[in-house]
Design an enzyme around this catalytic site. Structure first.
Site, PDB file in Angstrom:
ATOM      1  N   ASP A 186       1.031  -1.315   0.017  1.00 49.17           N
ATOM      2  CA  ASP A 186      -0.106   0.131  -0.120  1.00 49.17           C
ATOM      3  C   ASP A 186       0.970   1.028  -0.003  1.00 49.17           C
ATOM      4  OD1 ASP A 186      -2.367   1.204  -0.146  1.00 49.17           O
ATOM      5  OD2 ASP A 186      -2.801   1.211   2.149  1.00 49.17           O
TER       6      ASP A 186
ATOM      7  N   GLN B 146      -4.190   1.436  15.264  1.00 49.84           N
ATOM      8  CA  GLN B 146      -3.077   1.857  14.251  1.00 49.84           C
ATOM      9  C   GLN B 146      -2.279   2.876  15.155  1.00 49.84           C
ATOM     10  OE1 GLN B 146      -4.360   3.531  10.714  1.00 49.84           O
ATOM     11  NE2 GLN B 146      -2.390   4.117  10.118  1.00 49.84           N
TER      12      GLN B 146
ATOM     13  N   TYR C 284       1.654   1.693  15.800  1.00 49.21           N
ATOM     14  CA  TYR C 284       2.361   1.986  14.547  1.00 49.21           C
ATOM     15  C   TYR C 284       3.840   2.413  14.456  1.00 49.21           C
ATOM     16  CZ  TYR C 284       2.578   6.902  13.766  1.00 49.21           C
ATOM     17  OH  TYR C 284       2.793   8.453  14.100  1.00 49.21           O
TER      18      TYR C 284
ATOM     19  N   HIS D 226      -4.268  13.643   1.002  1.00 48.92           N
ATOM     20  CA  HIS D 226      -4.677  12.816   2.370  1.00 48.92           C
ATOM     21  C   HIS D 226      -3.241  12.833   3.290  1.00 48.92           C
ATOM     22  CE1 HIS D 226      -5.595   9.436   5.047  1.00 48.92           C
ATOM     23  NE2 HIS D 226      -4.573   8.763   4.623  1.00 48.92           N
TER      24      HIS D 226
ATOM     25  N   GLU E 142     -11.088   3.771   3.760  1.00 52.88           N
ATOM     26  CA  GLU E 142     -10.135   4.591   2.816  1.00 52.88           C
ATOM     27  C   GLU E 142     -10.405   4.287   1.392  1.00 52.88           C
ATOM     28  OE1 GLU E 142      -6.173   5.665   5.839  1.00 52.88           O
ATOM     29  OE2 GLU E 142      -6.151   4.099   4.263  1.00 52.88           O
TER      30      GLU E 142
END
Lengths: 466, 466
Positions: free
Chosen positions: B173, B291, B295, B180, B249
């Protein structure tokens, strides 16, 4: 905890490495010293072999006499048992409890179908093979007294070539080596902020690149990529260059043999341990300069996906059972989904790293126990699947780099050279900060007499000119 | 650039959504307004269908009349052409330039074998099918005047069920949606530090979880995981809880049809564009609270691997050719390996997001052009492989979340609600900060008359009790 400097003279120098590190280093040798000698075989097995009857790991080979078709195999001493030929020659005829239809798993080009049969079946086959090769086998007719099948199925190891043993679905690399995480964090943020606030609560990991996993012996080509030649310059302007800070990382890897469907999990004390097919050594080659520039905010990418080398033979949990060890102590109160019913959920495998220069001088630059983990693989699996992520047979997990506390037990050059600030000395009056073209890194893992992982080796080749 | 607030009344409310957003929003409609009408077919095709003869995308279906065996297929209007049945009924008999041995690719359970034949073959097959269905077909005997084959191979769409179309090797990804990246970065670090120093030099991306990619219509179960209930508390102590900040998303995804061996690359102006099999819509469901805690320092993990939904039909680059658009301007001087010979290397696809509540009220909460990317897919591919990472047929790449500049063009709830600070209003007097159980998100993508992606839909189900 990060040592102020590496004593370069502490490294061992030798030509043609043998399994001698245990004699030279003060490493944990609980397993080596307390385990029983492996059962004797009618097949001559060298005394220092990793592949005695106490082991019986599984892999996949090609060989000339089988037109290079991939097939499952078991290494035994200096031989390899071709499981396809063994099956076709009725080698499993005395294993009544194994449904005959299932033997087609040994005609597959990977072990994934065999792995999917579950731990009970893996152990059944392992114990049967132990018996077939035992000096006092209860079935001499199967192989011991069957020269025709020996000729077909029992190949000299040097006539075979190991392959990637599994159909790898997804690959995840964790960060469970506490000492490495601390050392690396201290280099970037200082010892006070070495570990992130989540580190002791959560088995931190990231998704890796399955396609870049290669088997021991595969050449590793130095990657090129964006690197920041002058990190202090403003504005920051990268160049495209062959990696200048090429490193290795010592890890333990684990293949899965169970699946969970999306939305469910593999709970820690019921399913997670049963989901483990077996273990290999893993060298997670790392381009430190590419990684440093690319990794914010989404993690390592091209710095890690140009090749990761695994040892070819998957060692089953049952072979490692005598070498259980306690993980590093974590005084943080864990959330229930990570609480294990026992503490000895890692293994004491003596891992070693040899660096061989282009001039063929070999130095053992590190020896470290694989028990230097603060998270076990069952904890990693339980965490990975806790949110419903579907795990599959053939998925591969890396432990993260394993370092001990002393400067002889470091799992990467990044740590040994403090980020390239100092050199380590090698045999042949040579030195390194990072890897040169022509260097070979060889990982080994030895648990006890007759049980080890063989070699996980890779040689660096020069970057492709673009 | 991040708008100070969302005007909740700007959202559209409607029951039973249709492709009506273009009438209500001031979006770029270059493609819609300037492209020619699709060629006419002897098969009735609804005027507003995404699947006119100008499209001809590829997917995989199951259907009752084929005992639910997976097979490749092409949607045409409200029908689906079963390519296995079409092949077996000699449907390709008039396509002389296609070697007959290759038609076995249409008996496979995925499109990977077909994809591997390369773009030239994909286009040959697409053009042949266009001709076979054309009102003025040069081969009426193949299908138009062949009711027996029509009965076998031309199925009503509602009697078929789409499947994951490819054998996905690895999934990556990217983060190429500049707006964004800016909006999300500003929420975490303020607008001055919204973008990392590497952002305009490098197509930032991370390895995702291939096993969690599911096809449109698959239920999405709310993940549980470690979340920091009180981020301000010291010491930080996470709880294990169902996600409380569940988000979608909007992304464009791309499947590859070429491979490169380890150590080589797919250069930008020769190979990268040819490596693209086609495009789908992608909803990269995100658990923002999981997340946020997990992360650092290695990137998103369980916050992203519980499910990512794709639309079922892979739209070929040749079908999108009339809808080429320029990427967002990047004044940074790019390194040569990222320099493209033309600027119009993204597409103007009008993407829309519908949120349907459990009470079946539907609101179009965003409409945005897919041209809002600062990196093209060829650039992503060239970068991904620049260090020698092996790419394979079936690999899947996501663009990263696509947002426009206005508050009607945002690609995630995180942006719409400024990280959960405010609510958006929905039809039925309802509001949302993040997704509730029972909510359905439906992405659509429309390029022009007769060319679109169909639906990419997923409904949220309650977390599994552990």
């Amino acid at each position: 905890m990060l040592k102020p400097h590496i004593n370069p003279l502490s490294c061992l120098h030798k030509k043609r490495p043998r399994f001698s590190f245990a004699l030279h280093f003060h490493i944990k040798t609980r397993a080596l010293s307390t385990k029983m000698a492996p059962p004797k075989s009618w097949l001559p097995i060298p005394e220092d072999s990793d592949f005695s009857l106490a082991n019986i790991p599984f892999g996949v080979i090609i060989s000339k006499n089988s037109q290079n078709f991939k097939r499952p195999a078991i290494p035994i001493g200096d031989h390899v048992l071709d499981l396809k030929a063994f099956t076709e020659g009725n080698g499993f005829s005395a294993l009544a409890s194994f449904p005959s239809g299932q033997f087609s798993v040994f005609s597959q080009p990977t072990l994934s179908a065999f792995a999917a049969l579950g731990q009970e079946t893996h152990n059944l086959v392992r114990e049967y093979i132990q018996d077939v090769f035992s000096e006092t086998t209860s079935h001499p007719e199967v192989l011991k007294d069957n020269p025709a099948l020996q000729k077909e199925a029992l190949l000299p190891k040097h006539e075979t070539k190991p392959q990637i043993p599994m159909q790898i679905g997804d690959y995840t690399d964790f960060y469970a080596g506490y000492n490495h995480a601390f050392n690396a964090g201290a280099l970037f943020r200082g010892p006070e902020n070495a570990l992130q606030p989540n580190y002791l609560h959560i088995p931190v990991g990231y998704h890796g690149r399955a396609s870049s996993i290669v088997v021991s012996g595969t050449p590793i080509i130095r990657p090129s990529g964006q690197i920041l030649h002058d990190p202090a310059a403003t504005p920051k302007a990268p160049i495209f260059s062959p990696c200048r800070r090429l490193d290795f990382e010592v890890e333990l890897g684990c293949f899965l043999c169970e699946s969970n469907s999306m939305g469910t999990s593999l709970p820690i004390n019921s399913s997670a341990e049963k989901a483990i097919f077996g273990y290999v050594l893993l060298n997670d080659w790392s381009a430190r300069d590419i990684q440093a520039w690319e990794y914010v905010p989404l993690g390592p990418f091209n710095g890690k996906n140009f090749g990761s080398t695994i040892s070819p033979w998957i060692v089953l949990p049952s072979a490692l059972e005598p070498f259980r060890a306690s993980k590093l102590e974590n005084t943080t109160e864990l959330l229930p989904y990570l609480q294990e019913s026992r503490e000895d959920t890692v293994y004491d495998i003596s891992l070693s790293v040899d660096l061989t220069t282009p001039e063929q001088d070999t130095t053992t630059i590190s020896t470290v126990s694989s028990s230097n983990l603060i998270w076990s693989f069952p904890q990693m699996i339980a965490h990975h699947s806790a949110g419903g992520c579907p795990m599959n047979v053939g998925d591969f997990l890396g432990s993260g780099t394993i370092s001990g506390k002393s400067d002889k037990e470091l799992g990467s050059l990044l740590e040994m050279t403090e980020g390239g600030k100092r050199e380590i000395m090698l045999a042949g009056m040579d030195v390194r900060k990072f890897l040169k073209d022509g260097d070979t890194i060889t990982l080994r893992g030895k648990c006890g007499e007759g049980v080890g992982f063989g070699e996980c080796t890779g040689k660096i080749f020069g970057a492709v000119q673009s």
